[in-house]
Design an enzyme around this catalytic site. Structure first.
Site, PDB file in Angstrom:
ATOM      1  N   LYS A 104      -0.824 -11.669  -9.015  1.00 59.67           N
ATOM      2  CA  LYS A 104      -1.564 -11.707  -7.631  1.00 59.67           C
ATOM      3  C   LYS A 104      -2.606 -10.596  -7.881  1.00 59.67           C
ATOM      4  CE  LYS A 104      -1.836  -9.447  -3.920  1.00 59.67           C
ATOM      5  NZ  LYS A 104      -3.464  -9.702  -3.619  1.00 59.67           N
TER       6      LYS A 104
ATOM      7  N   GLU B  53      -7.555  -9.145  -3.610  1.00 58.32           N
ATOM      8  CA  GLU B  53      -8.412 -10.133  -2.942  1.00 58.32           C
ATOM      9  C   GLU B  53      -9.673  -9.451  -3.215  1.00 58.32           C
ATOM     10  OE1 GLU B  53      -6.353  -7.240  -0.250  1.00 58.32           O
ATOM     11  OE2 GLU B  53      -5.701  -8.157  -1.753  1.00 58.32           O
ATOM     12  N   LYS B  54     -10.160  -8.188  -3.520  1.00 59.96           N
ATOM     13  CA  LYS B  54     -11.332  -7.809  -3.393  1.00 59.96           C
ATOM     14  C   LYS B  54     -12.011  -8.145  -4.696  1.00 59.96           C
ATOM     15  CE  LYS B  54     -10.434  -3.604  -0.549  1.00 59.96           C
ATOM     16  NZ  LYS B  54      -9.197  -3.860  -0.181  1.00 59.96           N
TER      17      LYS B  54
ATOM     18  N   SER C 100      -1.706   1.889  -3.857  1.00 57.18           N
ATOM     19  CA  SER C 100      -1.504   2.919  -3.007  1.00 57.18           C
ATOM     20  C   SER C 100      -0.123   3.053  -2.581  1.00 57.18           C
ATOM     21  CB  SER C 100      -2.200   2.505  -1.504  1.00 57.18           C
ATOM     22  OG  SER C 100      -1.512   1.693  -0.748  1.00 57.18           O
TER      23      SER C 100
ATOM     24  N   CYS D 210      -6.785   6.179 -10.617  1.00 57.40           N
ATOM     25  CA  CYS D 210      -5.658   7.044 -10.293  1.00 57.40           C
ATOM     26  C   CYS D 210      -5.443   8.120 -11.158  1.00 57.40           C
ATOM     27  CB  CYS D 210      -4.458   6.152 -10.189  1.00 57.40           C
ATOM     28  SG  CYS D 210      -3.977   5.393 -11.948  1.00 57.40           S
TER      29      CYS D 210
ATOM     30  N   GLU E 222      -5.093  11.632  -1.218  1.00 57.53           N
ATOM     31  CA  GLU E 222      -5.923  11.079  -2.357  1.00 57.53           C
ATOM     32  C   GLU E 222      -7.251  10.219  -1.894  1.00 57.53           C
ATOM     33  OE1 GLU E 222      -5.346   8.303  -6.183  1.00 57.53           O
ATOM     34  OE2 GLU E 222      -4.225   7.411  -4.392  1.00 57.53           O
TER      35      GLU E 222
END
Length: 538
Positions: free
Chosen positions: A213, A216-217, A266, A321, A421
């Site tokens: 998956k 979606e961005k 996240s 990250c 963060e």
């Protein structure tokens, strides 16, 4: 098997990304090469059983170019039936694929890495269009994923078991590493090529099948990689791609045919996925948030250190990250600030396709608003704003989600801007009286992805290496992400699970050990013995 409710995306076996994006496959692209208003907006298909299939879902999410706010494509919210079809295709493909010789699986990876190199520019420009990062950084995104594909080409050695002969009289024992079955990956927006390539190449070369998956961005890179995997000879059903948001994620966590889940993103999403999937008995590896620190000793090389801070703090617009988001200066920061400001201010903020751009936009308006809010919360709490990039204006891209390099000094560990963060081009400056105090600041932070020290003292470096609580340690290296011979070893709140990504740990994650004890001997029968077998001679 793949009948209704699925519809073919076209009469062709392969789907092609919208023509407006294929126009972008040369680096001389100008802003006008972006998809223009009025052009038909393509819906991104799912990839199931070797076919690009239009979703029947009536709901979709817009993929938006963060530099222009133009809609690039639309991502469907995959239906439950379509998701089941993808898992079913993976499950059906598994028996034959697991029994495919490992040398044949490796050859697919050899071909895939060749094709990724061939289409590096196309992949990079797609990433820049959907995600916003510079073309050079997008190429790095692809290349770091390519390195994992190259490492998977040696799976014959990586997947070796162990053998001990004659563990008892006439008895041999050996272990073998076998694939798990159907595995799945859930990807973030910030590395649209690298993270999928962390996941499925290792998994499938181990003999598993995969359901991916993408974010979606920015799903385009995953779709292009699926095309390349088909061209490389990956059989139908071995790799499948489904789109969506929360429902698709929960389906992955809950489906009883999925044996393992890889996630990068996240902490909120990561801990949800870890707890929900683990409760269903799945293996989970979950790379999550970070607050990476650099300790700067007074004896550090000024030029090299400042270059490292600026590059690692502001590169990729801070959306990684392993971004170096916090600098802890031992003995004070004032002597360093002017030069940091000078070099950070010289960075060019612009759309990623523009020549010489150093920082592109952040992914969305919401991300920009959150970054600006956290910067303001630091100022309200007493931090000193040394460089403020919140109101930057980029000519020709007035609607872009741009944030310029930002430096906050005199930050303390109780400030929200430090605890959270930020995930933007913001560098925080803190003070420590000694190396011991600096190490204590880093270790008290809940995250543990990476930490670095800048020094010319071997004694300081060794103390730091020994005492710091972080998975990836840099000594005069700002972003100490290891090559695939090792593993991405985040720790503390930055990682959930017990087997990390790629390297030996990645192979172990996607395989299970089977131990075989065998006996071949021609000796007189000793009769029936009900005692526990031992290696001692009776």
């Amino acid at each position: 098997m793949l009948q209704s409710p699925l519809r073919r995306a076209s009469t062709l076996r392969t789907w092609r990304y919208p023509a407006s994006l294929h126009r972008l496959s040369c680096f001389s692209a100008s802003p006008q090469a972006y998809p223009l208003h009025g052009n038909p907006i393509s819906r991104v298909p799912n990839f199931i059983g070797g076919q690009f299939l239009e979703s029947r879902s009536e709901s979709s999410i817009d993929v938006i170019n963060p530099a222009t706010q133009e809609i690039v494509s639309r991502v469907p919210l995959t239906t439950n039936e379509e998701f089941k079809a993808a898992v079913g295709a993976a499950k059906s493909a598994f028996p034959k694929w697991r029994n495919t010789p490992i040398t044949a699986r490796q050859r697919v990876m050899f071909k895939l890495q060749e094709l990724i190199r061939r289409d590096m520019d196309k992949l990079a420009l797609n990433i820049t269009t959907e995600q916003g990062k510079t073309l050079k950084d997008a190429q790095g995104d692809v290349f770091r994923g390519l390195e994992v594909v190259e490492h998977a080409c040696g799976m014959g050695t990586l997947q070796m078991g162990e053998y001990v002969s004659n563990v008892s009289h006439g008895i041999d024992t050996y272990s073998i590493r076998e694939p798990l079955g159907v595995c799945a990956g859930i990807c973030p927006f910030n590395f649209p090529a690298m993270i999928p390539l962390w996941m499925f190449p290792v998994a499938v070369t181990c003999g598993n099948t995969f359901v991916l998956k993408p974010s979606e961005k920015d799903p385009g890179a995953s779709m292009l990689l699926a095309e390349l995997a088909m061209e490389a000879g990956l059989p139908d059903g071995v790799l499948n791609i489904v789109h969506g948001a929360n429902d698709t994620v929960n389906n992955i966590c809950d489906d009883e045919d999925i044996r393992a889940v890889s996630f990068v993103g996240s902490n909120t999403a990561g801990m949800h996925i870890y707890s929900r999937a683990a409760a269903k008995g799945k293996r989970v590896q979950s790379n999550m948030g970070a607050k990476n620190h650099a300790i700067i000793m007074p004896d550090a090389s000024p030029d090299a250190t400042i270059n490292a801070l600026v590059a690692a703090g502001f590169g990729a617009a801070g959306q990684r990250c392993m971004a170096l988001s916090t600098a802890v200066f031992v003995g004070g920061s004032k002597s360093w600030e002017d030069e940091i400001i000078k070099r950070a201010s010289a960075l060019k903020v612009n759309a990623g396709v523009e020549p010489e751009t150093d920082l592109g936009p952040v992914i969305s308006r919401q991300a920009k608003d959150r970054i600006c809010r956290l910067v303001q919360s630091g100022i309200d709490s007493g931090a000193r704003v040394v460089l403020d990039g919140r109101n930057i204006v980029v000519p020709g891209y007035k609607d872009g989600n741009f944030v310029g390099p930002t430096l906050l000094a005199d930050v303390s560990s109780d400030m929200e801007c430090y605890k959270e963060e930020i995930f933007g081009p913001v560098l925080l400056s803190m003070q420590a009286d000694s190396l011991e105090d600096a190490i204590d600041i880093v270790n008290r932070n809940k995250y543990g992805n990476g930490a670095s020290i800048f020094t010319t003292s071997g004694v300081s470096a060794r103390k730091f290496q020994s005492e710091i609580e972080a998975g990836q340690v840099g000594i005069n290296v700002p972003i100490p992400v290891p090559l695939p011979f090792f593993s991405f070893t985040g720790s503390k709140a930055s990682f959930a699970g017990d087997l990390n990504f790629y390297g030996k740990a990645g192979v172990q994650f996607f395989t299970q050990i089977k131990t075989v004890t065998q006996q071949w001997k021609d000796l007189p029968s000793q009769g029936v013995s009900l005692a526990m077998p031992t290696s001692q001679k009776s």
